[in-house]
Design a protein around this motif. Sequence first.
Motif, PDB file in Angstrom:
ATOM      1  N   ALA A   1       0.826  -1.212   0.000  1.00 39.99           N
ATOM      2  CA  ALA A   1       0.000   0.000   0.000  1.00 39.99           C
ATOM      3  C   ALA A   1       0.858   1.259   0.000  1.00 39.99           C
ATOM      4  O   ALA A   1       0.480   2.286  -0.587  1.00 39.99           O
ATOM      5  N   GLN A   2       2.043   1.171   0.627  1.00 37.99           N
ATOM      6  CA  GLN A   2       2.936   2.328   0.667  1.00 37.99           C
ATOM      7  C   GLN A   2       3.478   2.705  -0.708  1.00 37.99           C
ATOM      8  O   GLN A   2       3.953   3.824  -0.907  1.00 37.99           O
ATOM      9  N   LEU A   3       3.407   1.760  -1.649  1.00 40.59           N
ATOM     10  CA  LEU A   3       3.820   2.077  -3.017  1.00 40.59           C
ATOM     11  C   LEU A   3       2.852   3.067  -3.663  1.00 40.59           C
ATOM     12  O   LEU A   3       3.185   3.713  -4.650  1.00 40.59           O
ATOM     13  N   LEU A   4       1.647   3.141  -3.110  1.00 35.81           N
ATOM     14  CA  LEU A   4       0.597   3.983  -3.698  1.00 35.81           C
ATOM     15  C   LEU A   4       0.283   5.218  -2.868  1.00 35.81           C
ATOM     16  O   LEU A   4      -0.011   6.283  -3.419  1.00 35.81           O
ATOM     17  N   VAL A   5       0.329   5.074  -1.543  1.00 30.81           N
ATOM     18  CA  VAL A   5      -0.048   6.193  -0.676  1.00 30.81           C
ATOM     19  C   VAL A   5       1.034   6.421   0.377  1.00 30.81           C
ATOM     20  O   VAL A   5       1.545   5.471   0.971  1.00 30.81           O
ATOM     21  N   PRO A   6       1.397   7.668   0.623  1.00 31.98           N
ATOM     22  CA  PRO A   6       2.449   7.973   1.605  1.00 31.98           C
ATOM     23  C   PRO A   6       1.914   7.973   3.039  1.00 31.98           C
ATOM     24  O   PRO A   6       1.869   9.001   3.714  1.00 31.98           O
ATOM     25  N   VAL A   7       1.504   6.806   3.490  1.00 34.66           N
ATOM     26  CA  VAL A   7       0.964   6.669   4.838  1.00 34.66           C
ATOM     27  C   VAL A   7       1.924   5.818   5.668  1.00 34.66           C
ATOM     28  O   VAL A   7       2.526   4.870   5.158  1.00 34.66           O
TER      29      VAL A   7
ATOM     30  N   LEU B   1      -0.968   1.777   8.451  1.00 32.41           N
ATOM     31  CA  LEU B   1      -1.532   0.879   7.440  1.00 32.41           C
ATOM     32  C   LEU B   1      -1.766  -0.521   8.003  1.00 32.41           C
ATOM     33  O   LEU B   1      -2.794  -1.147   7.728  1.00 32.41           O
ATOM     34  N   THR B   2      -0.805  -1.031   8.778  1.00 32.08           N
ATOM     35  CA  THR B   2      -0.999  -2.369   9.362  1.00 32.08           C
ATOM     36  C   THR B   2      -2.206  -2.387  10.294  1.00 32.08           C
ATOM     37  O   THR B   2      -2.977  -3.351  10.312  1.00 32.08           O
ATOM     38  N   LEU B   3      -2.395  -1.298  11.049  1.00 36.54           N
ATOM     39  CA  LEU B   3      -3.546  -1.220  11.959  1.00 36.54           C
ATOM     40  C   LEU B   3      -4.856  -1.148  11.176  1.00 36.54           C
ATOM     41  O   LEU B   3      -5.851  -1.779  11.554  1.00 36.54           O
ATOM     42  N   LEU B   4      -4.864  -0.397  10.085  1.00 35.01           N
ATOM     43  CA  LEU B   4      -6.076  -0.277   9.268  1.00 35.01           C
ATOM     44  C   LEU B   4      -6.457  -1.615   8.645  1.00 35.01           C
ATOM     45  O   LEU B   4      -7.625  -2.016   8.664  1.00 35.01           O
ATOM     46  N   PHE B   5      -5.466  -2.313   8.085  1.00 31.04           N
ATOM     47  CA  PHE B   5      -5.746  -3.608   7.464  1.00 31.04           C
ATOM     48  C   PHE B   5      -6.218  -4.627   8.503  1.00 31.04           C
ATOM     49  O   PHE B   5      -7.157  -5.392   8.265  1.00 31.04           O
ATOM     50  N   THR B   6      -5.573  -4.639   9.650  1.00 27.17           N
ATOM     51  CA  THR B   6      -5.953  -5.576  10.713  1.00 27.17           C
ATOM     52  C   THR B   6      -7.380  -5.337  11.176  1.00 27.17           C
ATOM     53  O   THR B   6      -8.175  -6.274  11.306  1.00 27.17           O
ATOM     54  N   THR B   7      -7.723  -4.072  11.379  1.00 29.47           N
ATOM     55  CA  THR B   7      -9.079  -3.722  11.818  1.00 29.47           C
ATOM     56  C   THR B   7     -10.114  -4.119  10.768  1.00 29.47           C
ATOM     57  O   THR B   7     -11.156  -4.711  11.087  1.00 29.47           O
ATOM     58  N   GLY B   8      -9.838  -3.798   9.510  1.00 32.84           N
ATOM     59  CA  GLY B   8     -10.767  -4.127   8.429  1.00 32.84           C
ATOM     60  C   GLY B   8     -11.009  -5.617   8.285  1.00 32.84           C
ATOM     61  O   GLY B   8     -12.149  -6.066   8.114  1.00 32.84           O
TER      62      GLY B   8
ATOM     63  N   VAL C   1      18.187  -8.833 -11.861  1.00 27.95           N
ATOM     64  CA  VAL C   1      17.648  -8.718 -10.504  1.00 27.95           C
ATOM     65  C   VAL C   1      17.520 -10.133  -9.932  1.00 27.95           C
ATOM     66  O   VAL C   1      16.665 -10.904 -10.343  1.00 27.95           O
ATOM     67  N   THR C   2      18.392 -10.482  -8.983  1.00 34.34           N
ATOM     68  CA  THR C   2      18.379 -11.836  -8.422  1.00 34.34           C
ATOM     69  C   THR C   2      17.973 -11.870  -6.948  1.00 34.34           C
ATOM     70  O   THR C   2      17.870 -12.950  -6.369  1.00 34.34           O
ATOM     71  N   ASP C   3      17.758 -10.714  -6.363  1.00 33.10           N
ATOM     72  CA  ASP C   3      17.349 -10.674  -4.960  1.00 33.10           C
ATOM     73  C   ASP C   3      16.289  -9.598  -4.779  1.00 33.10           C
ATOM     74  O   ASP C   3      16.529  -8.418  -5.050  1.00 33.10           O
ATOM     75  N   ILE C   4      15.084 -10.020  -4.364  1.00 31.71           N
ATOM     76  CA  ILE C   4      13.996  -9.075  -4.142  1.00 31.71           C
ATOM     77  C   ILE C   4      14.100  -8.552  -2.720  1.00 31.71           C
ATOM     78  O   ILE C   4      13.929  -9.293  -1.761  1.00 31.71           O
ATOM     79  N   LYS C   5      14.404  -7.262  -2.607  1.00 33.46           N
ATOM     80  CA  LYS C   5      14.637  -6.679  -1.287  1.00 33.46           C
ATOM     81  C   LYS C   5      13.395  -6.029  -0.698  1.00 33.46           C
ATOM     82  O   LYS C   5      13.284  -5.872   0.513  1.00 33.46           O
ATOM     83  N   ASN C   6      12.467  -5.597  -1.553  1.00 27.17           N
ATOM     84  CA  ASN C   6      11.279  -4.910  -1.050  1.00 27.17           C
ATOM     85  C   ASN C   6      10.129  -5.052  -2.042  1.00 27.17           C
ATOM     86  O   ASN C   6      10.286  -5.664  -3.107  1.00 27.17           O
ATOM     87  N   ALA C   7       8.999  -4.471  -1.691  1.00 21.01           N
ATOM     88  CA  ALA C   7       7.806  -4.595  -2.534  1.00 21.01           C
ATOM     89  C   ALA C   7       8.003  -3.945  -3.895  1.00 21.01           C
ATOM     90  O   ALA C   7       7.485  -4.426  -4.909  1.00 21.01           O
TER      91      ALA C   7
END
Length: 418
Positions: free
Chosen positions: A106-112, A117-124, A260-266
């Motif tokens: 989600a951080q790739l799309l919105v600067p939150v 974000l983890t709290l929002l997803f967990t609550t939802g 690219v042989t190692d995925i470090k992040n989203a």
Amino acid sequence: MRKFFGLLGPGLTTGAADDDPSGIATYSQTGAQFGYGQLWTALYMLPFMIAVQEACARIGLVTGKGIAAVVKEHYSRKVLYAVVGLVVVANTINIGADIGAMAEAAQLLVPVNFVVLTLLFTTGILILEIFTNYRVYSKILKWLALALLAYPITVFIVDQPWPTVLKATVIPHFEFSFAFLFIITGVFGTTITPYMFFWQASQEVEEEKAKGLVRHGKPRIGWPHIHAMRKDNNIGMVISEFTTWCILLVGATVLHNSGVTDIKNAADAAKALEPLVHSFPNSGYLAKLIFSVGIIGLGLLAVPVLSGSAAYAVAEAFNWNASLNLKLKKAHGFYGVITIATLIGLTINFVGIDPVKALIYTAVINGVAAVPLLFLIIKIATSDSIMGEFKSGWLSKALLWTTFFIMGAAAVALFFTI
């Protein structure tokens, strides 16, 4: 078409949940790290995956009980608590990794902020799972499975070296190294994974109850019900493994072949989908958007499956009311386990582990935890006294035992190379 989609149920939901954020991260890393070297796993694991999930679904259909309830009835308390403990721990870790992945996507799309974000997803997720009617919720889960389509579409948009791809799909490739065995154990663990065992068995029981097939605590079923379950299961697992193959292939062609042989992040993982929107303006952002929608959609699908399967196991062990059809006031313990497992999973994101790496480590943990659980499922599925005329036949037995030995060997080999 209506009849076809009406046939689909727990098999489709379980198969789609199998390609959860942990699965996407593991398969993407595998393709990026080893290129086409592990494409064969999708083809050769399909019959084993079908056999394992069919056995779990059949246990639920025939007994009218979840796996933990069957274990409680026929085995010692030590075995019961070990089984329940194993699935609860593995699922809780997986929940945490999936929530973290959803927030990072989600951080790739919105600067939150990540924590917000983890709290929002967990609550939802908790609100949906606790306060939504099961029939409505199961339909939501089916539609969320469509998020997986981004990878198959990308496969056929990208220029593939098809002779090489087909050869790598059919001819197995092995390396006796820690890196290879680590990631292949993760591939096994995120494909044939503990929470799927418990979830599908319990959902078959839910479906039975919804259709009025359970009377006085015993299911009234015949071979037509078994055949219908098998169709649902087979379709769900084929879709799941085809998607797995597509994610592996996209990771190999788009990432590995580009260095690219190692995925470090989203953001690294999202690059695998850039060819899908290459000709569009802002293709990098669009790729992130599609990736994020996929991760978030499948996370919303997978986290309730993870917490739900843990809750079924615990509730069955302690004779609590257990059903997603029940209101909160009638199943406090069941929904309590769902809430606690989800909240503990949430806290895992605050110990400093990178979300993408956590997904891959989770897959490996599942690959090891699945081995003893598989042994128990085989014993139940092949038992005359428990399954009667619906016990596993020779083909089911052969596939189940082969799965057990292959996954056990991979886990042992992994520890040996350490």
